[in-house]
Design an enzyme around this catalytic site. Structure first.
Site, PDB file in Angstrom:
ATOM      1  N   HIS A  16      39.117  34.537  44.868  1.00 57.93           N
ATOM      2  CA  HIS A  16      39.615  33.170  44.677  1.00 57.93           C
ATOM      3  C   HIS A  16      38.781  32.097  45.366  1.00 57.93           C
ATOM      4  O   HIS A  16      39.303  31.216  46.065  1.00 57.93           O
ATOM      5  CB  HIS A  16      41.062  33.080  45.158  1.00 57.93           C
ATOM      6  CG  HIS A  16      42.006  34.031  44.495  1.00 57.93           C
ATOM      7  ND1 HIS A  16      41.913  34.390  43.166  1.00 57.93           N
ATOM      8  CD2 HIS A  16      43.087  34.713  44.992  1.00 57.93           C
ATOM      9  CE1 HIS A  16      42.891  35.242  42.869  1.00 57.93           C
ATOM     10  NE2 HIS A  16      43.605  35.465  43.945  1.00 57.93           N
ATOM     11  N   ASP A  31      44.742  35.877  37.471  1.00 54.38           N
ATOM     12  CA  ASP A  31      45.677  36.070  38.583  1.00 54.38           C
ATOM     13  C   ASP A  31      47.123  36.171  38.098  1.00 54.38           C
ATOM     14  O   ASP A  31      48.064  35.975  38.867  1.00 54.38           O
ATOM     15  CB  ASP A  31      45.546  34.956  39.634  1.00 54.38           C
ATOM     16  CG  ASP A  31      46.173  35.334  40.972  1.00 54.38           C
ATOM     17  OD1 ASP A  31      46.271  36.526  41.253  1.00 54.38           O
ATOM     18  OD2 ASP A  31      46.574  34.420  41.725  1.00 54.38           O
TER      19      ASP A  31
END
Length: 284
Positions: free
Chosen positions: A173, A240
Site C-alpha cells: 500500500h 484490497d
C-alpha cells in the site's frame, strides 16, 4: 456488509491477463471461523464466490489472495480459494516465523508464494523483525518472498533489517504514507530510497487508505504515479477487496478507473497488471 454491494462497471478496459495482487477472503465462518486472537472482526463473510464474481465484473483474470489477520495463522480459507482456480490464483500466507519447514512446504504445494508480516499499530506486530529475517533465510530456496505491511513513519526502524533480506520484499500500500503531507514528506522519500534496491517491490494499492479525502482520493494519485514512473518493472496493483477497517467501503470499479491516473500509458498498465505479477508470482 463488508464489501461494496454493487460496484460500478469500470470505464477502463483492463489488458488480458490482468492480475489483482492484493485481496482477502473472510469465511464463510461456518467453514472457516475467525481467529479468537484477531485484532478486528469483519462485518460479515466475504467468500471466494463473491471475489470471483467481482473479478469477472472488473475484467481481472488472475489473483493473489493475501491471508487476513482476522483468520490469523489458519490459512484454510485462502487455500480453499486457490484450490478452486489453481492455475489462476496464488496466495500470500500469514505464519509465525518459527513455522516448521514441513508446514511451509505444505503451504508452498497449496500455491502460496510468500508470507506477510505486519508492523502496524492497528493490527499489532506479527513478530520481531530479526525473526522475520531468519524466516526469510529459511524460505529462500523455495522462491518465496516477504510482504511487509507497515505504517509510513516506521520504515527507518525496519529498513536496515529489510536491506539484508535474502528474498524479495514487497512493500504494501505505497508504504502507508499520509497523502495529505505531499510527495516531499520524509516517509515517502525514505520509501523511494529503499526501493532503489532492486530486491524491493511495491504495491500501488491503497489510495483509499493513504488519502484523507473522499473518493476518488485524488491526493493519493501522485504517489502511485511516481512509483510507476520510478519502478515500472517492480510495481504491483491490487484492489484490497473487501476493504476491511475502512469507514467508507470503496467502489472497486472506481479503483480500476483511477489506474488511468496512476499508470496512464497502455505499456505501463500492461507491466503493472500483467507482466510484473506474472513474473513475480510465477503464473504459468
Amino acid at each position: 456488509m463488508s464489501f461494496h454491494p454493487s460496484p460500478g462497471k469500470p470505464r477502463l478496459k483492463l489488458p488480458p491477463g490482468a492480475c489483482d495482487t492484493h485481496f482477502h477472503v473472510f469465511g464463510p465462518q461456518s467453514r472457516f471461523p475467525f481467529s479468537p486472537d484477531r485484532t478486528y472482526t469483519p462485518e460479515g463473510d466475504a467468500p471466494k464466490e463473491k471475489l470471483f464474481a467481482l473479478h469477472q465484473h472488473l475484467g481481472i483474470e488472475r489473483g493473489v489472495v493475501v491471508q487476513s489477520a482476522a483468520h490469523g495463522f489458519d490459512n484454510s480459507a485462502a487455500s480453499d480459494l486457490i484450490a478452486a482456480k489453481k492455475d489462476r490464483y496464488v496466495g500470500v500466507a500469514l505464519v509465525p516465523p518459527t513455522l516448521p519447514m514441513g508446514e511451509i512446504k505444505s503451504l508452498d504445494k497449496q500455491g502460496f508464494r510468500g508470507a506477510r508480516f505486519h508492523f502496524t499499530r492497528h493490527l499489532g506486530t506479527t513478530a520481531p523483525i530479526e525473526s522475520v529475517m531468519k524466516f526469510a533465510a529459511k524460505v529462500a530456496d523455495l522462491g518465496w518472498h516477504l510482504q511487509i505491511h507497515y505504517i509510513g513513519d516506521m520504515l527507518p526502524e525496519l529498513a536496515p533489517h529489510l536491506q539484508r533480506s535474502p528474498v524479495p520484499v514487497v512493500i504494501d500500500h505505497m508504504g502507508r504514507v499520509d497523502a495529505s503531507a505531499g510527495l516531499e514528506q520524509q516517509p515517502f522519500t525514505d520509501l523511494l530510497s529503499l526501493l532503489k534496491n532492486r530486491n524491493f517491490w511495491v504495491k500501488v494499492s491503497g489510495s483509499e487508505r493513504i488519502s484523507k479525502q473522499a473518493a476518488p482520493w485524488q491526493d493519493a494519485w501522485p504517489f502511485g504515479r511516481k512509483l510507476v514512473e520510478e519502478l515500472g518493472d517492480r510495481v504491483l496493483w491490487g484492489t484490497d477487496w473487501p476493504h476491511p477497517n475502512l469507514k467508507e467501503v470503496p467502489d472497486d470499479g472506481m479503483l480500476v478507473d483511477i489506474l488511468e491516473q496512476i499508470a496512464p500509458g497502455e505499456a505501463e498498465r500492461r507491466a503493472l497488471l500483467v507482466d510484473n505479477p506474472r513474473r513475480f508470482y510465477r503464473f504459468p
